[in-house]
Design an enzyme around this catalytic site. Sequence first.
Site, PDB file in Angstrom:
ATOM      1  N   SER A  18      -7.534   3.829   9.438  1.00 12.56           N
ATOM      2  CA  SER A  18      -8.297   3.834   8.187  1.00 12.56           C
ATOM      3  C   SER A  18      -7.611   2.942   7.143  1.00 12.56           C
ATOM      4  O   SER A  18      -8.223   2.054   6.551  1.00 12.56           O
ATOM      5  CB  SER A  18      -8.392   5.284   7.685  1.00 12.56           C
ATOM      6  OG  SER A  18      -8.853   5.332   6.364  1.00 12.56           O
ATOM      7  N   ARG A  56     -14.564  12.736   7.571  1.00 12.63           N
ATOM      8  CA  ARG A  56     -13.308  13.419   7.911  1.00 12.63           C
ATOM      9  C   ARG A  56     -12.888  14.361   6.790  1.00 12.63           C
ATOM     10  O   ARG A  56     -12.360  15.442   7.036  1.00 12.63           O
ATOM     11  CB  ARG A  56     -12.193  12.388   8.158  1.00 12.63           C
ATOM     12  CG  ARG A  56     -12.376  11.627   9.481  1.00 12.63           C
ATOM     13  CD  ARG A  56     -11.472  10.409   9.541  1.00 12.63           C
ATOM     14  NE  ARG A  56     -10.083  10.742   9.322  1.00 12.63           N
ATOM     15  CZ  ARG A  56      -9.208   9.943   8.693  1.00 12.63           C
ATOM     16  NH1 ARG A  56      -9.581   8.751   8.254  1.00 12.63           N
ATOM     17  NH2 ARG A  56      -7.967  10.322   8.526  1.00 12.63           N
ATOM     18  N   HIS A 104       0.861  -1.192   0.000  1.00 14.17           N
ATOM     19  CA  HIS A 104       0.000   0.000   0.000  1.00 14.17           C
ATOM     20  C   HIS A 104       0.887   1.230   0.000  1.00 14.17           C
ATOM     21  O   HIS A 104       1.845   1.325   0.771  1.00 14.17           O
ATOM     22  CB  HIS A 104      -0.895   0.017   1.243  1.00 14.17           C
ATOM     23  CG  HIS A 104      -1.722   1.262   1.320  1.00 14.17           C
ATOM     24  ND1 HIS A 104      -2.884   1.427   0.596  1.00 14.17           N
ATOM     25  CD2 HIS A 104      -1.533   2.430   1.990  1.00 14.17           C
ATOM     26  CE1 HIS A 104      -3.380   2.622   0.832  1.00 14.17           C
ATOM     27  NE2 HIS A 104      -2.579   3.257   1.670  1.00 14.17           N
ATOM     28  N   LYS A 131      -8.636  -1.478   6.128  1.00 12.32           N
ATOM     29  CA  LYS A 131      -8.908  -2.005   4.774  1.00 12.32           C
ATOM     30  C   LYS A 131      -7.911  -3.092   4.393  1.00 12.32           C
ATOM     31  O   LYS A 131      -8.271  -4.109   3.816  1.00 12.32           O
ATOM     32  CB  LYS A 131      -8.868  -0.855   3.750  1.00 12.32           C
ATOM     33  CG  LYS A 131     -10.075   0.068   3.879  1.00 12.32           C
ATOM     34  CD  LYS A 131      -9.966   1.301   3.015  1.00 12.32           C
ATOM     35  CE  LYS A 131      -9.034   2.322   3.592  1.00 12.32           C
ATOM     36  NZ  LYS A 131      -9.257   3.711   3.268  1.00 12.32           N
ATOM     37  N   ASP A 173     -15.136   2.536   7.892  1.00 13.65           N
ATOM     38  CA  ASP A 173     -14.064   3.445   7.450  1.00 13.65           C
ATOM     39  C   ASP A 173     -14.538   4.294   6.276  1.00 13.65           C
ATOM     40  O   ASP A 173     -14.231   5.479   6.202  1.00 13.65           O
ATOM     41  CB  ASP A 173     -12.808   2.665   7.045  1.00 13.65           C
ATOM     42  CG  ASP A 173     -11.817   3.604   6.374  1.00 13.65           C
ATOM     43  OD1 ASP A 173     -11.322   4.510   7.065  1.00 13.65           O
ATOM     44  OD2 ASP A 173     -11.591   3.484   5.159  1.00 13.65           O
TER      45      ASP A 173
HETATM   46  N1  URA Z   1      -5.974   7.074   3.020  1.00 12.71           N
HETATM   47  C1  URA Z   1      -6.929   6.384   3.689  1.00 12.71           C
HETATM   48  O1  URA Z   1      -7.398   5.350   3.252  1.00 12.71           O
HETATM   49  N2  URA Z   1      -7.339   6.888   4.879  1.00 12.71           N
HETATM   50  C2  URA Z   1      -6.852   8.027   5.417  1.00 12.71           C
HETATM   51  O2  URA Z   1      -7.256   8.400   6.489  1.00 12.71           O
HETATM   52  C3  URA Z   1      -5.870   8.737   4.693  1.00 12.71           C
HETATM   53  C4  URA Z   1      -5.440   8.230   3.489  1.00 12.71           C
END
Ligand code: URA
Length: 429
Positions: free
Chosen positions: A188, A173, A85, A192, A166
């Site tokens: 967050s 957010r 990621h 995932k 999320d």
């Molecule tokens: N990417 C995400 O998936 N979540 C965040 O809070 C910031 C970047």
Amino acid sequence: MTALDAVSIITTKRDGGELSDAQIDWVVDGFTRGEVADEQMSALAMAIVWRGMTRRETAALTAAMIASGQRMDFTDLPRPTVDKHSTGGVGDKITLPLAPLVAACGAAVPQLSGRGLGHTGGTLDKLEAIAGWRAEVPVSRMREILADPGIGAVVCAAGADLAPADKRLYALRDVTGTVESIPLIASSIMSKKIAEGTAALVLDVKVGSGAFLKTLDTARELATAMVELGTDAGVRTVALLTAMDTPLGRTAGNALEVAESVEVLAGGGPADVVELTVTLAREMVALAGLDVDPADVLRDGRAMDHWRAMVRAQGGDPDAPLPTAQHTETVLAERDGLLTGLDAWDVGLAAWRLGAGRTRQGDPVQHGAGVEMHAKPGDSVAAGQPLLTMHTDTPEAFRRASAALRAAITIEAGSALSRGALMLGRVGV
Ligand code: URA
């Protein structure tokens, strides 16, 4: 047990207290089901921005967001799973050569990706520039692709049931000034990635003007929080800190980045893209317990074979010509000298203005739009020499995009600049 309520959870955090696992579970579950109101969740997010969270609280928040949806399980696959990621950067097309390269080394790469919003493009937007390629892959088909030794990698859209809490919280957010918080970002991203079912994970945490973290200290703090969350959840996790002051490679924009990725798979491509691809691949292969050097697999064409199979498995035609924009305009160097800066944020902004990115979720993107860079920091340039080419279907965008590009360029007197290091640090086993 005392009854739980949103107001006392918000005020506990507002006053610097520590939330219990039960409080975190309750508030995330209530928010996902619509029983905790958006304004209450926003207030809690703002309290977290100010007061932070302990490692235990962050782990509980991550677990609660995973539990809000389905957790995928690939433990029965015949190959070890490993994913990567990136926190997002300009020209960051690394997933495209990396996923087939690591699959060609013998791992299975289940990569659930997103579409881009703002100045950094999303991986799915890039792959959708390939004729016929589809981002939606049912889980049963994902499993078949991952198990197939001739393919082994799938890059697809996350289903609605992957960490839905999320999804809702991130959207909130985004519009309440509560993105910038290490525990909120870490939970967050990791909710995932853990829900995706990978056994191992390499994080590429970007640092610099084109990244959302501008300093090495904050990037290291985020990397450490994410590595802890992954490790605590049983996912072998390593993070690299990598520079994002100038774009990666020589292209920013969907089809332009696909073409550059194919060059890398064919054994060419810009040195920084090759270096980062091979470095991340070595980390992934090591975490997967495989004894192969990805540099050899890239060199001998096996990674390219897996790329072609991976594109075909998702309906794409790897031989179809990539879309090109209808209009181009070139920005020239205004003076002789040394290119000492090409700011990633400004180049990303220009690519976005040209149509490569979107302003609102769900907007279409132009597949051919973007910026091609003919020089990178460290190159000597002469007045009148082409520096950057803008590509777009909407030529009215040239004026504002070229303003961003002019702001990106720094040319100074001198003849030699030591190129900054790409690798800035590492966190994890
Ligand atoms: N990417 C995400 O998936 N979540 C965040 O809070 C910031 C970047």
